[in-house]
Design a protein around this motif. Structure first.
Motif, mmCIF file in Angstrom:
data_model
loop_
_atom_site.group_PDB
_atom_site.id
_atom_site.type_symbol
_atom_site.label_atom_id
_atom_site.label_comp_id
_atom_site.label_asym_id
_atom_site.label_seq_id
_atom_site.Cartn_x
_atom_site.Cartn_y
_atom_site.Cartn_z
ATOM 1 N N THR A 132 0.822 -1.225 0.000
ATOM 2 C CA THR A 132 0.000 0.000 0.000
ATOM 3 C C THR A 132 0.851 1.269 0.000
ATOM 4 O O THR A 132 0.416 2.306 -0.510
ATOM 5 C CB THR A 132 -0.942 0.036 1.218
ATOM 6 N N HIS A 133 2.072 1.183 0.523
ATOM 7 C CA HIS A 133 2.926 2.376 0.614
ATOM 8 C C HIS A 133 3.400 2.864 -0.756
ATOM 9 O O HIS A 133 4.060 3.891 -0.855
ATOM 10 C CB HIS A 133 4.153 2.070 1.487
ATOM 11 N N ARG A 134 3.031 2.139 -1.817
ATOM 12 C CA ARG A 134 3.433 2.558 -3.171
ATOM 13 C C ARG A 134 2.288 3.233 -3.936
ATOM 14 O O ARG A 134 2.476 3.675 -5.064
ATOM 15 C CB ARG A 134 3.927 1.341 -3.968
ATOM 16 N N LYS A 179 0.186 6.772 -0.352
ATOM 17 C CA LYS A 179 1.294 5.951 0.148
ATOM 18 C C LYS A 179 1.232 5.623 1.642
ATOM 19 O O LYS A 179 2.193 5.862 2.391
ATOM 20 C CB LYS A 179 2.632 6.627 -0.182
ATOM 21 N N PRO A 180 0.104 5.078 2.118
ATOM 22 C CA PRO A 180 0.036 4.745 3.547
ATOM 23 C C PRO A 180 0.838 3.480 3.880
ATOM 24 O O PRO A 180 0.894 2.545 3.058
ATOM 25 C CB PRO A 180 -1.460 4.483 3.764
ATOM 26 N N ALA A 181 1.455 3.456 5.049
ATOM 27 C CA ALA A 181 2.062 2.215 5.536
ATOM 28 C C ALA A 181 0.931 1.210 5.721
ATOM 29 O O ALA A 181 -0.214 1.610 5.998
ATOM 30 C CB ALA A 181 2.758 2.485 6.856
ATOM 31 N N ALA A 233 3.009 13.318 0.559
ATOM 32 C CA ALA A 233 3.959 12.215 0.776
ATOM 33 C C ALA A 233 5.212 12.425 -0.082
ATOM 34 O O ALA A 233 5.112 12.827 -1.244
ATOM 35 C CB ALA A 233 3.284 10.886 0.403
#
Ligand code: UTP
Length: 288
Positions: A169-171, A193-195, A226
Motif C-alpha cells: 500500500t505504501h506505493r 502511500k500509507p504504511a 507524501a
C-alpha cells in the motif's frame, strides 16, 4: 457539463530513477514493450477511447516524445521511394488522423499533481483523462475506454482501482471505500502511500484517471504531500464532497512497467499474444 473526454494528459516528466541506467538518456516512457514504446501503447489506448487532444507534460531535456510522434521526413521519403507501404504506416506511431498534439513542460519533477497542473491551459474547463504510460492494462477493451463508458453516469473524478497486496500500500494512493455498485466504488477518503498498518483498505489507484476541471484550482495551492511531492491523490481527496469521486474496478491485467520485473512481465505477456504457441514453446525451457 458535457462528459465527453476529448483531452488526455500524459505526465512524462519524471526521472525514472528505478530504471537507471536505462533512463539516463532514454525516458522511461520510451522503453519498448514488444515493438512499441510505452508512450505509444498509452496514446493508442487513449485514441481507442475517443480522445483527440494529446497533451504531453514533459521536461525540457526530453525531446524524444515529439520526435517519436512528429514527422520523420528522411524515413518517410526513403520508405516512399522504396515502396515500403507497411513500414510507412508504422511511422504514424498510433495517432488518429485528426489528432492534436500539445507539448507542455514541467521544469522540475515536483510530483504527479504538479505535472498534471502544468497541463491546465490545454485542459481548460472540461473534464480530461490522465494516463500514466508505465501502467499497462491488457484487455480487449482498453482501460480508458472502459472508464469513459462509465463516466457519463458518474462525472466528477473517476480513478481506476485494483486490490494490491497488503504490504504494497505504501506505493499507491489508497481508497477509503464506501458503497460498491457494480464496478463502481464510492470513495469516502484517500490516503497517498500509507504504511500497511495505516491503510484504509488495499484498494489502490493505478495510472488511469478522469478528472473534473476543478482539480486544477486545488492543485494550484501547491500543497506538498507524501515524499515532499505535490500529489494528485491529495488534490482529489480535497474535492470529495464537492465533486463526485468514484473508483472503477477495471477489467484486465495490469503490469507495473515502472519497475524491472513488471516491465519484463509485460513484455512476455504482450509477446505471447503475438508469438502464440510457437513462442511459448521456445520460452518454456528458459522458464523451467
Ligand atoms: P513515478 O512515480 O513512476 O516516478 O511517476 P518516475 O520519476 O517516473 O520514476 P521513479 O520513481 O524515479 O523510478 C509516474 C508517472 O508520473 C510522471 C512520470 O513521468 C510517470 O509517467 N511524473 C512523475 C511526472 O511527470 N512528473 C513528476 O514530477 C513525477
Amino acid at each position: 457539463m458535457s462528459h465527453k473526454i476529448e483531452t488526455v494528459v500524459f505526465p512524462v516528466a519524471g526521472m525514472g530513477t528505478r530504471f537507471l541506467p536505462a533512463t539516463k538518456a532514454v525516458p522511461k516512457e520510451m522503453l519498448p514493450v514488444v515493438d512499441k514504446p510505452l508512450i505509444q501503447w498509452a496514446v493508442e489506448e487513449a485514441a481507442a477511447a475517443g480522445c483527440t487532444r494529446f497533451v504531453f507534460v514533459t521536461s525540457p531535456e526530453k525531446g524524444a516524445f515529439m520526435n517519436h510522434f512528429g514527422d520523420a521526413p528522411h524515413y518517410r521519403e526513403t520508405l516512399q521511394a522504396r515502396g515500403k507501404t507497411a513500414e510507412l504506416e508504422l511511422l504514424q506511431a498510433g495517432l488518429p488522423a485528426n489528432a492534436e498534439i500539445i507539448e507542455t513542460f514541467q521544469d522540475d519533477p515536483l510530483g504527479l499533481g504538479h505535472a498534471i497542473w502544468c497541463a491546465r491551459e490545454a485542459t481548460g474547463d472540461k473534464p480530461f483523462a490522465v494516463i500514466l504510460p508505465d501502467d499497462m492494462v491488457q484487455h480487449t477493451t482498453g482501460c480508458l475506454a472502459q472508464m469513459t463508458a462509465q463516466y457519463a453516469a458518474t462525472g466528477g473524478n473517476l480513478v481506476a482501482v485494483e486490490n494490491v497486496p497488503a504490504d504494497q500500500t505504501h506505493r499507491y494512493g489508497v481508497l477509503d471505500p464506501g458503497v460498491e455498485t457494480g464496478a463502481l466504488v464510492e470513495v469516502k477518503g484517500l490516503v497517498e502511500k500509507p504504511a500497511p498498518e495505516n491503510a484504509p483498505s488495499t484498494l489502490a489507484i493505478i495510472g488511469r484517471y478522469i478528472l473534473a476541471p476543478e482539480i486544477m484550482d486545488t492543485l494550484s495551492a501547491f500543497k506538498k504531500g507524501a515524499g515532499g511531492e505535490i500529489q494528485i491523490t491529495d488534490a482529489m481527496a480535497e474535492l470529495i464532497g464537492t465533486v463526485p469521486m468514484n473508483g472503477f474496478r477495471f477489467e484486465g491485467t495490469r503490469y507495473d512497467c515502472g519497475n524491472r520485473d513488471g516491465f519484463l512481465e509485460a513484455n512476455l505477456a504482450f509477446s505471447l499474444i503475438e508469438g502464440g504457441a510457437a513462442l511459448k514453446q521456445r520460452l518454456r525451457p528458459l522458464l523451467d
